[in-house]
Scaffold this motif. Structure first.
Motif, PDB file in Angstrom:
ATOM      1  N   SER A 212      96.366 -11.003  18.614  1.00  0.00           N
ATOM      2  CA  SER A 212      96.302 -11.587  17.277  1.00  0.00           C
ATOM      3  C   SER A 212      95.257 -10.819  16.491  1.00  0.00           C
ATOM      4  CB  SER A 212      95.960 -13.076  17.335  1.00  0.00           C
ATOM      5  OG  SER A 212      94.746 -13.300  18.033  1.00  0.00           O
ATOM      6  N   TYR A 213      95.243 -11.007  15.181  1.00  0.00           N
ATOM      7  CA  TYR A 213      94.477 -10.137  14.303  1.00  0.00           C
ATOM      8  C   TYR A 213      93.111 -10.721  13.940  1.00  0.00           C
ATOM      9  CZ  TYR A 213      98.888  -7.667  13.469  1.00  0.00           C
ATOM     10  OH  TYR A 213     100.053  -6.964  13.617  1.00  0.00           O
ATOM     11  N   LEU A 214      92.210  -9.823  13.596  1.00  0.00           N
ATOM     12  CA  LEU A 214      90.970 -10.141  12.906  1.00  0.00           C
ATOM     13  C   LEU A 214      91.239  -9.903  11.423  1.00  0.00           C
ATOM     14  CD1 LEU A 214      87.950 -10.846  13.683  1.00  0.00           C
ATOM     15  CD2 LEU A 214      87.495  -8.410  13.459  1.00  0.00           C
ATOM     16  N   ALA A 215      90.879 -10.861  10.577  1.00  0.00           N
ATOM     17  CA  ALA A 215      91.274 -10.773   9.163  1.00  0.00           C
ATOM     18  C   ALA A 215      90.752  -9.515   8.491  1.00  0.00           C
ATOM     19  CB  ALA A 215      90.796 -12.017   8.421  1.00  0.00           C
ATOM     20  N   HIS A 216      89.486  -9.254   8.626  1.00  0.00           N
ATOM     21  CA  HIS A 216      88.882  -8.082   7.998  1.00  0.00           C
ATOM     22  C   HIS A 216      88.340  -7.173   9.103  1.00  0.00           C
ATOM     23  CE1 HIS A 216      88.216 -11.148   4.632  1.00  0.00           C
ATOM     24  NE2 HIS A 216      89.023 -10.242   4.107  1.00  0.00           N
ATOM     25  N   ASP A 217      88.787  -5.922   9.149  1.00  0.00           N
ATOM     26  CA  ASP A 217      89.643  -5.283   8.174  1.00  0.00           C
ATOM     27  C   ASP A 217      91.054  -5.018   8.723  1.00  0.00           C
ATOM     28  OD1 ASP A 217      87.838  -5.007   6.047  1.00  0.00           O
ATOM     29  OD2 ASP A 217      86.986  -3.191   6.904  1.00  0.00           O
ATOM     30  N   GLU A 218      91.250  -5.263  10.010  1.00  0.00           N
ATOM     31  CA  GLU A 218      92.540  -4.867  10.586  1.00  0.00           C
ATOM     32  C   GLU A 218      93.692  -5.681  10.016  1.00  0.00           C
ATOM     33  OE1 GLU A 218      93.406  -5.444  14.617  1.00  0.00           O
ATOM     34  OE2 GLU A 218      92.689  -7.506  14.739  1.00  0.00           O
ATOM     35  N   GLY A 219      93.461  -6.972   9.731  1.00  0.00           N
ATOM     36  CA  GLY A 219      94.517  -7.767   9.131  1.00  0.00           C
ATOM     37  C   GLY A 219      94.918  -7.251   7.762  1.00  0.00           C
ATOM     38  N   TYR A 220      93.927  -6.743   7.031  1.00  0.00           N
ATOM     39  CA  TYR A 220      94.174  -6.173   5.703  1.00  0.00           C
ATOM     40  C   TYR A 220      95.109  -4.972   5.814  1.00  0.00           C
ATOM     41  CZ  TYR A 220      92.874  -4.780   0.919  1.00  0.00           C
ATOM     42  OH  TYR A 220      92.884  -4.456  -0.409  1.00  0.00           O
ATOM     43  N   TYR A 221      94.811  -4.065   6.747  1.00  0.00           N
ATOM     44  CA  TYR A 221      95.641  -2.865   6.918  1.00  0.00           C
ATOM     45  C   TYR A 221      97.021  -3.223   7.449  1.00  0.00           C
ATOM     46  CZ  TYR A 221      91.195  -0.436   6.399  1.00  0.00           C
ATOM     47  OH  TYR A 221      89.999   0.013   5.925  1.00  0.00           O
ATOM     48  N   ALA A 222      97.079  -4.171   8.389  1.00  0.00           N
ATOM     49  CA  ALA A 222      98.368  -4.561   8.954  1.00  0.00           C
ATOM     50  C   ALA A 222      99.253  -5.212   7.893  1.00  0.00           C
ATOM     51  CB  ALA A 222      98.152  -5.518  10.127  1.00  0.00           C
ATOM     52  N   LEU A 223      98.656  -5.989   6.998  1.00  0.00           N
ATOM     53  CA  LEU A 223      99.436  -6.627   5.937  1.00  0.00           C
ATOM     54  C   LEU A 223      99.936  -5.596   4.935  1.00  0.00           C
ATOM     55  CD1 LEU A 223     100.457  -9.351   5.057  1.00  0.00           C
ATOM     56  CD2 LEU A 223      98.304  -9.746   3.848  1.00  0.00           C
ATOM     57  N   GLN A 224      99.087  -4.632   4.577  1.00  0.00           N
ATOM     58  CA  GLN A 224      99.543  -3.566   3.680  1.00  0.00           C
ATOM     59  C   GLN A 224     100.656  -2.744   4.336  1.00  0.00           C
ATOM     60  OE1 GLN A 224      95.960  -1.378   2.426  1.00  0.00           O
ATOM     61  NE2 GLN A 224      96.168  -2.379   0.435  1.00  0.00           N
ATOM     62  N   ALA A 225     100.526  -2.466   5.646  1.00  0.00           N
ATOM     63  CA  ALA A 225     101.577  -1.726   6.355  1.00  0.00           C
ATOM     64  C   ALA A 225     102.890  -2.513   6.353  1.00  0.00           C
ATOM     65  CB  ALA A 225     101.133  -1.440   7.785  1.00  0.00           C
TER      66      ALA A 225
ATOM     67  N   GLN B  55      86.240 -17.212   3.101  1.00  0.00           N
ATOM     68  CA  GLN B  55      86.932 -17.851   4.210  1.00  0.00           C
ATOM     69  C   GLN B  55      88.407 -18.062   3.895  1.00  0.00           C
ATOM     70  OE1 GLN B  55      85.628 -21.831   5.040  1.00  0.00           O
ATOM     71  NE2 GLN B  55      87.051 -22.118   6.755  1.00  0.00           N
ATOM     72  N   ALA B  56      88.700 -18.535   2.674  1.00  0.00           N
ATOM     73  CA  ALA B  56      90.091 -18.782   2.302  1.00  0.00           C
ATOM     74  C   ALA B  56      90.887 -17.479   2.266  1.00  0.00           C
ATOM     75  CB  ALA B  56      90.151 -19.479   0.948  1.00  0.00           C
ATOM     76  N   HIS B  57      90.271 -16.402   1.787  1.00  0.00           N
ATOM     77  CA  HIS B  57      90.966 -15.110   1.722  1.00  0.00           C
ATOM     78  C   HIS B  57      91.246 -14.583   3.123  1.00  0.00           C
ATOM     79  CE1 HIS B  57      91.321 -10.702   0.989  1.00  0.00           C
ATOM     80  NE2 HIS B  57      92.009 -11.131  -0.040  1.00  0.00           N
ATOM     81  N   ALA B  58      90.256 -14.695   4.016  1.00  0.00           N
ATOM     82  CA  ALA B  58      90.445 -14.227   5.389  1.00  0.00           C
ATOM     83  C   ALA B  58      91.560 -15.009   6.080  1.00  0.00           C
ATOM     84  CB  ALA B  58      89.146 -14.348   6.165  1.00  0.00           C
ATOM     85  N   GLN B  59      91.560 -16.327   5.906  1.00  0.00           N
ATOM     86  CA  GLN B  59      92.581 -17.138   6.551  1.00  0.00           C
ATOM     87  C   GLN B  59      93.964 -16.877   5.960  1.00  0.00           C
ATOM     88  OE1 GLN B  59      91.934 -18.542   9.189  1.00  0.00           O
ATOM     89  NE2 GLN B  59      92.929 -20.509   9.536  1.00  0.00           N
TER      90      GLN B  59
ATOM     91  N   TRP C 168      94.098 -24.071   4.335  1.00  0.00           N
ATOM     92  CA  TRP C 168      95.448 -23.978   3.795  1.00  0.00           C
ATOM     93  C   TRP C 168      96.348 -25.065   4.364  1.00  0.00           C
ATOM     94  CZ3 TRP C 168      96.526 -20.596  -0.083  1.00  0.00           C
ATOM     95  CH2 TRP C 168      95.566 -19.609  -0.331  1.00  0.00           C
ATOM     96  N   THR C 169      97.341 -25.475   3.570  1.00  0.00           N
ATOM     97  CA  THR C 169      98.316 -26.471   3.970  1.00  0.00           C
ATOM     98  C   THR C 169      99.714 -25.931   3.677  1.00  0.00           C
ATOM     99  OG1 THR C 169      96.817 -28.319   3.496  1.00  0.00           O
ATOM    100  CG2 THR C 169      99.168 -28.825   3.567  1.00  0.00           C
ATOM    101  N   LEU C 170     100.626 -26.144   4.602  1.00  0.00           N
ATOM    102  CA  LEU C 170     102.018 -25.784   4.374  1.00  0.00           C
ATOM    103  C   LEU C 170     102.696 -26.931   3.627  1.00  0.00           C
ATOM    104  CD1 LEU C 170     104.300 -23.712   4.938  1.00  0.00           C
ATOM    105  CD2 LEU C 170     104.837 -25.051   6.991  1.00  0.00           C
ATOM    106  N   VAL C 171     103.327 -26.630   2.494  1.00  0.00           N
ATOM    107  CA  VAL C 171     103.935 -27.663   1.649  1.00  0.00           C
ATOM    108  C   VAL C 171     105.352 -27.254   1.286  1.00  0.00           C
ATOM    109  CG1 VAL C 171     101.709 -28.383   0.677  1.00  0.00           C
ATOM    110  CG2 VAL C 171     103.050 -26.590  -0.466  1.00  0.00           C
ATOM    111  N   ARG C 172     106.102 -28.230   0.761  1.00  0.00           N
ATOM    112  CA  ARG C 172     107.429 -27.962   0.234  1.00  0.00           C
ATOM    113  C   ARG C 172     107.510 -28.554  -1.172  1.00  0.00           C
ATOM    114  NH1 ARG C 172     112.183 -26.427   2.444  1.00  0.00           N
ATOM    115  NH2 ARG C 172     111.554 -26.858   4.601  1.00  0.00           N
TER     116      ARG C 172
END
Length: 532
Positions: free
Chosen positions: A38-51, A465-469, A523-527
């Motif tokens: 699983s990912y660490l938000a900063h910075d690998e998650g950032y690169y993985a999301l851009q990829a 925190q919210a951005h990382a999550q 964060w909350t998942l909503v519909r």
């Protein structure tokens, strides 16, 4: 060549290949893990999301942030991750593969440098020490820029060293590594280039007259020129100028600043238990390493340390560039330790005590809250740490009984190898956000995420925190939808992630909460209402 000579040459090549594979086997449990990833938000998650966005959109030119081009960094590592996922599937293992391969190359290049400069006995030993360095193993398992950059820097240093024999291949490599390094790390590649400048001046008569060197330099920068040229054509100078803006921000900002002595304590702490031995090897080498040895083993790493210390932004991953040379210093110190320790049992005892204390401090730095390596501790890690400490203690307890330098070195290395192998296989260096990974794979939420696209509602600047999550949630969402400012922009019946506090806003009160909790917070998942 007679058939007998051809047979002997083939047999020698086969035997050499087997020997190299046998030497490489100890590194496998350190680089490949059976634990979930699983990912660490900063910075690998950032690169993985851009990829991911590059791969899904087919837009390989600009680094994207949602649907906007964002030139705050170069695009090399995003290309590597996206290409790996094109080949092996959109999963976290494929995202980490470029860093793992780069780590294997970094070990090979470190062995080549040590072998060339200090003799064959220290090549494999230096690679072994580097592989057993916590800072190195940590970034080997991160999908970030740092390990590919380290491999390219070591290739450049080794190529400059090997180019003395006018080898066209090594001369080509001495020029070709720089362009890809810029694509990986941008303008920060200037620091290792400046540190290598004395050695480049020593090789100037060979390189400046070499067509292979200039061909490599030209071909290495060709992708950079094409990328920048096409980016300027499509997005304009204002957008692409973000690369320079980011450099200026890092050089002036106080956000990541620290004192000038930051690396003098951070690198030894993150490279325990080898820091003390490396200091002994460095002191020994100061009086003995001359000319080429001194330039690459003393001037380059110490010059790079000075340049990094002068740069305002300071982070642990900048120090990763020094770990191969610290490993070579440590290998020199271990050789002295092994040779002198046989006749001096007290030297062994004091060395064990010093290394043990340093290792305990390193373990505390890793496992305590706010640890330097930024690790979220998996549930099994404390128990595995106990087993690792036991393995370390048992192996080092056998040191006084060893009667040859090779056995002394084996006893020194087997404990850290067992300890780190246990921690890697337990997920300490690969399962970076285990709680969120398990929450997203829960039977109640996983079918919802897999069934349809999930948008993100975010109308105001996010906290850190919210951005990382959000980065981690986006990576864990199989079908990621658009980012919108309010619930009004959602189609009826659509899923979305929204900050829990934002549900209280009048524009969002009609949203139906589906999943929340500490592991998903904030964060909350909503519909959105179906509209019927």
């Amino acid at each position: 060549m007679t058939s007998n000579k051809r047979y002997k040459a083939g047999l020698f090549s086969y035997t050499s290949a087997l020997f190299l594979w046998w030497r490489a086997l100890p590194f496998v449990p350190l680089l490949l893990s059976i634990a979930p990833r699983s990912y660490l938000a900063h910075d690998e998650g950032y690169y993985a999301l851009q990829a991911r966005w590059i791969q899904e959109s087919g837009q390989w030119l600009a680094p994207l942030w949602w649907d906007q081009p964002l030139f705050d960094r170069t695009v090399g590592v995003q290309w590597l991750i996206a290409s790996s996922q094109q080949l092996f599937g959109a999963n976290s293992w494929a995202a980490h593969l470029p860093s793992l391969l780069a780590a294997a190359l970094a070990l090979a290049f470190t062995a080549g440098l040590a072998h060339r400069l200090l003799g064959p006995g220290l090549g494999w030993l230096s690679a072994a020490v580097l592989a057993l360095t916590p800072l190195f193993i940590n970034y080997a398992h991160l999908a970030s820029q740092d390990m590919p950059l380290l491999a390219l820097e070591l290739l450049g240093a080794l190529a400059l060293l090997r180019a003395e024999n006018r080898s066209r291949g090594w001369s080509f490599a001495a020029g070709a590594w720089l362009g890809p390094a810029f694509l990986i790390k941008g303008f920060m590649v200037a620091l290792p280039v400046l540190a290598l400048l004395p050695f480049l001046l020593l090789r100037r008569r060979v390189l400046l007259r070499s067509a292979a060197f200039w061909s490599g330099l030209l071909l290495g920068w060709l992708p950079v020129g094409l990328w920048l040229g096409l980016s300027l054509q499509h997005y304009g100078a204002g957008v692409v100028g973000g690369l320079l803006d980011k450099l200026l921000f890092l050089s002036e900002s106080d956000v990541y600043s620290a004192g000038p002595l930051y690396y003098f304590w951070n690198i030894p702490a993150n490279c325990a238990p080898w820091s003390l031995v490396a200091l002994a090897g460095l002191v020994w080498g100061l009086r003995r390493w001359r000319s080429e040895q001194g330039l690459l083993l003393l001037v380059y790493p110490l010059g790079l340390l000075l340049l990094l210390s002068c740069f305002r932004t300071k982070t642990p991953y900048y120090g990763l560039q020094l770990t191969p040379f610290l490993a070579i210093w440590a290998a020199s110190g271990l050789r002295l330790f092994a040779q002198s320790g046989i006749a001096r049992p007290r030297a062994i005892a004091w060395s064990i005590a010093g290394l043990g204390v340093l290792l305990c401090l390193a373990g505390a730095l890793v496992l305590l809250p706010g640890n330097l390596l930024q690790l979220e501790i998996p549930p099994l890690a404390p128990a595995l740490l106990g087993l690792a400490a036991l393995a370390l203690g048992l192996s080092w307890a056998l040191l006084p009984q060893q009667r040859t330098p090779k056995r002394v070195l084996a006893a020194v290395l087997i404990g850290p190898w067992l300890a780190l192998s246990l921690l890697v296989q337990g997920g300490l260096f690969s399962d970076r956000s285990p709680a969120l990974r398990q929450a997203l794979s829960d039977g109640a939420i996983q079918p919802l995420l897999a069934a349809e696209p999930v948008a993100v509602i975010s109308g105001s600047p996010l906290s850190g925190q919210a951005h990382a999550q959000l980065i981690l949630l986006a990576l864990g969402t199989p079908q990621l939808g658009a980012k919108v400012e309010s619930a009004a922009a959602l189609e009826p019946g659509r899923l979305a992630w929204i900050e829990t506090a934002a549900l209280q806003d009048s524009a969002n009160r009609e949203l139906i909460p589906l999943a929340s909790g500490d592991d998903l917070a904030p964060w909350t998942l909503v519909r959105s209402p179906s509209g019927n």
